[in-house]
Enzyme design. Sequence first.
Site, PDB file in Angstrom:
ATOM      1  CE  LYS A  17       8.075  -2.151   2.814  1.00 47.85           C
ATOM      2  NZ  LYS A  17       8.190  -3.491   2.167  1.00 47.85           N
ATOM      3  N   PRO A 103       4.436   3.966  -4.994  1.00 49.79           N
ATOM      4  CG  PRO A 103       5.761   2.823  -6.537  1.00 49.79           C
ATOM      5  CD  PRO A 103       5.853   3.660  -5.300  1.00 49.79           C
ATOM      6  N   GLY A 109       5.420  -0.112   0.857  1.00 47.24           N
ATOM      7  CA  GLY A 109       4.882   0.397   2.111  1.00 47.24           C
ATOM      8  C   GLY A 109       4.196   1.738   2.034  1.00 47.24           C
ATOM      9  CB  SER A 112       3.043   1.015   6.116  1.00 50.77           C
ATOM     10  OG  SER A 112       2.491  -0.288   6.012  1.00 50.77           O
ATOM     11  CG  ASP A 145       5.900  -3.010   6.011  1.00 46.59           C
ATOM     12  OD1 ASP A 145       6.725  -3.715   6.629  1.00 46.59           O
ATOM     13  OD2 ASP A 145       5.527  -3.256   4.848  1.00 46.59           O
TER      14      ASP A 145
END
Length: 311
Positions: A17, A103, A109, A112, A145
Amino acid sequence: MSEALAPSSVHVRAPGKINVFFAVGGLGDDGYHEVASAYQAVSAYEDMWASPSDSFTIEVSGSVDVAGVPLGDRNLAIRAARLLADRCGVDAGVHLQVRKGVPVAGGMGGGSADAAAALVACDALWGTGLTSAQLQALGAELGADVPFALMGGTAIGLGRGEQLSPALARGRFDWVIVTSGDGLSTPEIYRELDEYRADHPESFLWAGASPQVFPPVLKALRTGDARLLAASASNELQIAAIRRRLELNDVLQLGHDEGALTGLVSGSGPTIAFLTEDESSAIDLQIALSAAGHTALHVHGPVPGARLLAS
């Protein structure tokens, strides 16, 4: 689900994101900050394959540096799988194979997304049949997240970021992300922000109030207007990330010089996201930044959240 009908493995893809807007309120008594975020899921993906096992194990590879990814119970995906098994009374383990394209510790995120992928994958593997709302509730226990990685698309996040409402977004936004070899610690960035804000309270709107997403951001997303989004996008964590990593300023300036509409640190950084006019402009910017020695990736959004793919 009977053993005969249980799949031998499932494949889930979850997106990273970009926070196209991020405002931070004051530090609460619980030790957390209230935030207001506009999330956009983008086409940097985590792919996960889940297969039956007697224990909970994970292996990680990918197109990004994965050296810092924990492989034991500290891994958020393993924690997600254990949480689902515990809540649903599943007496089984799982082996998770992850191919990372987001990354690591870069503010996009990725961890997540792995947790979201694990929830979707294990729900399918074990046949627990949870609804999207139930999966998001579990995800919120793992991190702010995670629910958005399950939802995808474009959304507004309030509270700690986990109170989500979908945002209407028209068209496609093209981004070029520039990654860094060394991540930044999210808790350290928040501490840096608190210290800076104590000395410069006039620079922040929300230090003592509940933050909100600016209306021009919502209008830009709703109309698909990249130039309006460029004029209204912002991230209050950016100043803290730059204070910890001064060279980020040089990258931001280079992106502007090479034609980006705007650039901002994604989340707590150090990944930088440059918004461009269109796909062609993004490719040109990616080439220019790569020629300057940076690791640059062209992505677009919004894209769907964590979802099952055909095996």
